[in-house]
Each structure stands twice: as structure tokens, then as C-alpha cells.
Design a protein around this motif. Structure first.
Motif, PDB file in Angstrom:
ATOM      1  N   GLN A 176     178.235  41.212  27.360  1.00 53.36           N
ATOM      2  CA  GLN A 176     179.458  41.635  28.022  1.00 53.36           C
ATOM      3  C   GLN A 176     180.634  41.038  27.689  1.00 53.36           C
ATOM      4  N   GLY A 177     181.683  41.722  28.043  1.00 50.57           N
ATOM      5  CA  GLY A 177     183.003  41.111  27.498  1.00 50.57           C
ATOM      6  C   GLY A 177     183.140  39.688  28.298  1.00 50.57           C
ATOM      7  N   TYR A 191     187.535  49.472  30.142  1.00 49.07           N
ATOM      8  CA  TYR A 191     186.210  48.567  30.204  1.00 49.07           C
ATOM      9  C   TYR A 191     186.044  47.821  31.500  1.00 49.07           C
ATOM     10  N   ALA A 192     185.117  47.911  32.092  1.00 49.36           N
ATOM     11  CA  ALA A 192     184.706  47.391  33.432  1.00 49.36           C
ATOM     12  C   ALA A 192     185.823  47.633  34.509  1.00 49.36           C
ATOM     13  N   ASN A 193     186.109  48.878  34.520  1.00 50.89           N
ATOM     14  CA  ASN A 193     187.371  49.086  35.601  1.00 50.89           C
ATOM     15  C   ASN A 193     186.909  49.596  36.751  1.00 50.89           C
ATOM     16  N   LYS A 238     183.752  41.692  37.669  1.00 56.21           N
ATOM     17  CA  LYS A 238     183.709  42.875  36.933  1.00 56.21           C
ATOM     18  C   LYS A 238     183.008  42.978  35.716  1.00 56.21           C
ATOM     19  N   TYR A 262     184.606  53.875  30.353  1.00 54.50           N
ATOM     20  CA  TYR A 262     184.268  53.272  29.011  1.00 54.50           C
ATOM     21  C   TYR A 262     182.930  53.831  28.420  1.00 54.50           C
ATOM     22  N   GLU A 282     186.815  43.822  24.348  1.00 55.81           N
ATOM     23  CA  GLU A 282     188.087  43.146  24.719  1.00 55.81           C
ATOM     24  C   GLU A 282     189.194  44.105  24.802  1.00 55.81           C
ATOM     25  N   GLU A 322     180.666  45.776  33.322  1.00 55.26           N
ATOM     26  CA  GLU A 322     180.483  47.090  32.969  1.00 55.26           C
ATOM     27  C   GLU A 322     178.995  47.481  32.946  1.00 55.26           C
ATOM     28  N   ILE A 373     184.908  38.581  30.631  1.00 51.61           N
ATOM     29  CA  ILE A 373     185.473  38.948  31.811  1.00 51.61           C
ATOM     30  C   ILE A 373     185.136  38.056  33.148  1.00 51.61           C
ATOM     31  N   GLN A 419     189.630  47.204  25.128  1.00 51.76           N
ATOM     32  CA  GLN A 419     189.486  48.322  26.273  1.00 51.76           C
ATOM     33  C   GLN A 419     189.556  47.926  27.662  1.00 51.76           C
ATOM     34  N   TYR A 420     189.151  46.347  27.787  1.00 51.06           N
ATOM     35  CA  TYR A 420     189.292  45.714  28.964  1.00 51.06           C
ATOM     36  C   TYR A 420     191.019  45.589  29.274  1.00 51.06           C
TER      37      TYR A 420
END
Length: 517
Positions: free
Chosen positions: A245-246, A185-187, A252, A218, A177, A254, A248, A179-180
Motif C-alpha cells: 500500500q502507498g 490513488y486512494a481517493n 485512506k 485508480y 505515490e 486503496e 498514506i 497518483q496519490y
């Protein structure tokens, strides 16, 4: 617990139920594993083909070592311990992490006294807060006032566990979370070649070797943290990934760089089992610590998402490896693989410490033991440290009571020094005199695969053999509880169904010392 004659009924206990040959097959492209730990299958395979191939699958040395552990521990510890959450948000103030009396030696003593052989620390949970001095995030113990920002839970944990004879495992959550929130994360970044470790400003490392691996932004972040953990904290025996998964937006996602993560772990920690989103160990499919009645270590799998080992059937399917299951998975399975089950459960209701929760009873833990370790699986029991950084006194006492209870359930193996004879598909034990038995423990020599599909245990009474119990699979460990003690001098086990020549490493007979009422 007295373990009876494991690995040495030897050739006398070869159960030649079918006598199938076991030719070695080629390894998958690029694999450095024993080529028999996973065998390709195709939709054109008949049931007989599938059963034959399943009988040829063999575990790797690291999987054999892991299955022998039987009881392992989880330690969920981090910012959630102090916020009361189970899944953190990633924007926590690192200063909330302030365990005033952290004592990882206390953890290790409690686990050792509880009979645990490996412990896994949540080095990073889904919130992204890490318990070691990482160069790659500010969401860590280094940003806390705890120990002046110089504290390192992982180092203390690893040193304590090894000092007390316990193997070291690490859980590094794929979800992050924090890094999101920082756009990593998931960029949506592309997979490109990354140099690992990626040196940063002030980095004084001179790595003996660097790695070029494909990864997203990530994915590279994870690789760098894995590199730190696997090179700076001594030998690591298990690396535990889940598939979370986050939290998110659904658009989005990752896509994790499993192939690169696996490759780095294999290079830096070749003896470490990779679980449970990994090729060595699978999640049993529930968080209650319960294996299936008949649990197979050889199961159909398929590869997904950059080499991730995944289930060919549903993760919680009631049947994961029987003949019927092999046929059911045939349209989608890529391989049959040695992928043994890990049964995770927490001693309390939550995974992190909550003051209003209490540990499970000895009866509950014992039931879980027989339905995990007793069903060809490894138990992973979570014991969360509290806000002081200690295992709660009630939990420590419960762990000791749990071990004492298992030792009373399976005390002296009455068959340890008994005379043993064998014939194809049969092992007979003469105890020398009549003895009461109410616990029976069996194990195959899994170096030769998992073969037994069904067996019956009999006792000789009045000159005739009488059936005492019957069951299905055996694998690395099968414990059968009798409803009432049976008294006899001569006992035998007969394999009534097997995929190929099955070899027993253990036929233990016990009389429980537990008193009720």
C-alpha cells in the motif's frame, strides 16, 4: 547443469505408495482454469478429507512451465536508482532519470551467461514512475530529457531479453505515490464499470477488443497501464504484483481491483504467470531467497479483497502445506490450491543500486540456490542496474561465477544412462561400477500433483542396503547434499510416506567437483 532424465522415468517410476484415486472436481464458479488447480474445502473436512483433496490438486500448464524455469532475475531500475532511495516519494523530477549508457543487451548477456531463463523489470515501482511511454501519467520516461523524452526502457528490455532467449516479465506496483499526490490513488472513488482501454486525446489506437471491468479511479488507471504493457511489447511471461500500500494516512486505503486486473492479464497474456499477489505463484515469505525445508506447492488459501488469492496461514508460517498445516488452516481456508513458492533476494543489500554496496559471494549465492531451487521453489535474484544503465561489472562477474559454481556442484549425472528398475514405492539405479556420490537430485512428475511426504535414499554396500540420507517433500525439485561422498554401484530411493500414487521424474546422482581449502 546436467538435468537428469526429467519427465522420463515414466511408468517405471510410478511410486504407488497409497494408490488413491483422483477424481476431477468442479472448478470454482467463473473459473477458466483446470478445475483441479484449486479444490474447495470446508471446516467440516476431516484430516483424511483434506489429505485426499490435496492429493487431487494439479498445476496448470503455465505453472508447470514457470516451475521449470528454476532461476529467474529481477531488475530494479527507476528514479530510485538516481535518488538513492529504496521507496520513492512520487514527486521526483522525471529529469533525474538519465542513464547515460543504457545497454539492455548487456543485461541480457549477463543473465544468459548466469543461467537465468526469465527476467522481470520494475516497469513501475511504488513511486509511480514508469519506464515505458504511457498515455496515463506524466511521471515517466516521456517526461525526462533522457533520449529527448522518446526513451522506452521496457521496449529495449523486452527486445534484448527475447534476442538472447530469455523470457520477459513485468513488475507493476499496485502502490503509486505519484497518483496519490494527483488525487487518483486512494481517493475513495466507487467501483464502477470502466471501459479499457480508455482512449485519451490524440490516441490513435483502434483496439481489436475493449473490456468493461469494475474498478475504482485508480483501478482503472492500473488497467489502462496493464493494457499498454500487455498489448504493445510482445508476449509477457510473468506479471508480478506485490501487495504494498502507498505510504498514506491509515484512513485512506486503496482496495485493489484484483479480480479485474487478473481478468485483463488472463485475456491479454494467457500464458503469463501472475505473481506474487496472484493466483499462480506465491511469495515464499522472506526476502532472503530461502524456502522451507519441506516446501509444498499445494497449500490452503482464502480469497480476499475482490478475488485476491491470499494465505490461509501466516505468509511466513514455518509449515505451509503438511497434514498438520492443512488441519490448522481448516477454519479459514476456502480452497487447497497449487500455489508454488518464489524465493526473492537481491544480489546486493538493497533492491536498487547503491554504489557503496557489493554483491553477495559465490558461496552465499550457492547456498541460496540449494535452499530455493533445491527445495521445490523458483529463485528470483535481483541484479540492479547502475546509474549508467548497466549491470555493474562486479555483479556480472558474480553471475558468471555463480553459474560455473552450480555447474561444478551438479556436473554429469552419473545415473543418466544407468540401468533403472522400479517397484511400487521404490526406484533402483545400477551405475555399472562403484561411483562416489555426494549430491542427489529428485523430482516428481508434478503433472500428477505433489505427493511425496518422506523418502529415504540407500546405497548397497557389502551386499546390504545402507541408509545414506532421508528427507521429506520432493515436488518439482529436491536437492540433497551429503556431508561426505558415498561410494557404491547400486542406489535406490524409497518413498516412505505419500498422499497418493507418486511419480518420480528424476533420480539424479552427482559427484561435486568443488574443491575447498
Amino acid at each position: 547443469m546436467a538435468v537428469s532424465r526429467r519427465v522420463f522415468l515414466a511408468t517405471a517410476a510410478v511410486l504407488a505408495a497409497t494408490g488413491m484415486s483422483r477424481p476431477a472436481l468442479a472448478a470454482p464458479a467463473g473459473s477458466t482454469e483446470d478445475p483441479r488447480y484449486r479444490i474447495p474445502v470446508s471446516p467440516d473436512d476431516t484430516e483424511a478429507d483434506l489429505v485426499r483433496k490435496a492429493s487431487q490438486v494439479r498445476p496448470t500448464a503455465r505453472q508447470i512451465a514457470w516451475q521449470r524455469l528454476e532461476r529467474t532475475a529481477f531488475l530494479h531500475f527507476g528514479v530510485n536508482t538516481f535518488t538513492g532511495l529504496e521507496w520513492g516519494t512520487g514527486d521526483e523530477d522525471p529529469d533525474v532519470f538519465r542513464p547515460a549508457r543504457l545497454d539492455t543487451d548487456q543485461w541480457a548477456r549477463a543473465l544468459r551467461d548466469g543461467g537465468f531463463r526469465l527476467a522481470i523489470l520494475t516497469v513501475k515501482h511504488h513511486d509511480g514512475f514508469v519506464l515505458h511511454q504511457s498515455r496515463y501519467t506524466n511521471h515517466s520516461v516521456a517526461s525526462s530529457s533522457w533520449q529527448g523524452g522518446r526513451g522506452d526502457v521496457l521496449r529495449s528490455f523486452a527486445d534484448s531479453m527475447r534476442r538472447h532467449g530469455i523470457k520477459v516479465g513485468v513488475y507493476i506496483s499496485p502502490a503509486d505515490e505519484n497518483q496519490y499526490l494527483h488525487g487518483v490513488y486512494a481517493n475513495g472513488s466507487a467501483r464502477t464499470d470502466r471501459t479499457i482501454p480508455t482512449l485519451v486525446a490524440g490516441d490513435d489506437r483502434t483496439p481489436p477488443r475493449s473490456y468493461t471491468l469494475p474498478a475504482t479511479d485508480y483501478g482503472a488507471h492500473m488497467l489502462n497501464q496493464l493494457y499498454e504493457v500487455l498489448t504493445e511489447y510482445g508476449p509477457i511471461d510473468e506479471v508480478w504484483f506485490d501487495g504494498a500500500q502507498g505510504r498514506i494516512p491509515p484512513d485512506k486505503v486503496e482496495k485493489y481491483d484484483w479480480d479485474s486486473w487478473y481478468a485483463l492479464v488472463r485475456s491479454l497474456a494467457p500464458d503469463a504467470a501472475i505473481a506474487v499477489s496472484g493466483p499462480d505463484v506465491r511469495w515464499v515469505g522472506n526476502e532472503g531467497g530461502l524456502a522451507r525445508e519441506d516446501e509444498w506447492s499445494v497449500v490452503p488459501v482464502q480469497e480476499k479483497d475482490y478475488g485476491r488469492t491470499d494465505y490461509a496461514l501466516a505468509y511466513d508460517a514455518p509449515d505451509m502445506g503438511s497434514r498438520a498445516a492443512l488441519v490448522k488452516a481448516r477454519p479459514v481456508a476456502d480452497h487447497l490450491q497449487w500455489w508454488p513458492a518464489e524465493c526473492d533476494v537481491s544480489i546486493r543489500d538493497g533492491w536498487f543500486y547503491h554504489a557503496d554496496q557489493q554483491p553477495k559471494s559465490v558461496e552465499q549465492l550457492t547456498d541460496i540456490y540449494f535452499r530455493s531451487v533445491g527445495r521445490n521453489s523458483v529463485l528470483l535474484l535481483n541484479i540492479p542496474p547502475d546509474m549508467d544503465g548497466l549491470l555493474p561489472a562486479a555483479d556480472v562477474a558474480r553471475l558468471r561465477e555463480f553459474r560455473e559454481r552450480v555447474d561444478r556442484e551438479l556436473p554429469e549425472d552419473l545415473a543418466r544412462d544407468a540401468r533403472t528398475t522400479a517397484a511400487p514405492g521404490r526406484v533402483t539405479v545400477d551405475l555399472g561400477r562403484e561411483r562416489e556420490v555426494d549430491r542427489i537430485r529428485l523430482a516428481e512428475d508434478i503433472r500428477h500433483g505433489q505427493q511425496v511426504e518422506s523418502f529415504v535414499v540407500e546405497a548397497q554396500q557389502g551386499g546390504a542396503w545402507t541408509e545414506v540420507t532421508r528427507a521429506g517433500t520432493v515436488g518439482a525439485s529436491r536437492i540433497v547434499l551429503l556431508a561426505a561422498p558415498v561410494r557404491a554401484r547400486r542406489w535406490r530411493v524409497r518413498v516412505t510416506g505419500s498422499r497418493a500414487a507418486a511419480r518420480l521424474a528424476e533420480f539424479g546422482l552427482y559427484r561435486s567437483r568443488v574443491k575447498f581449502g
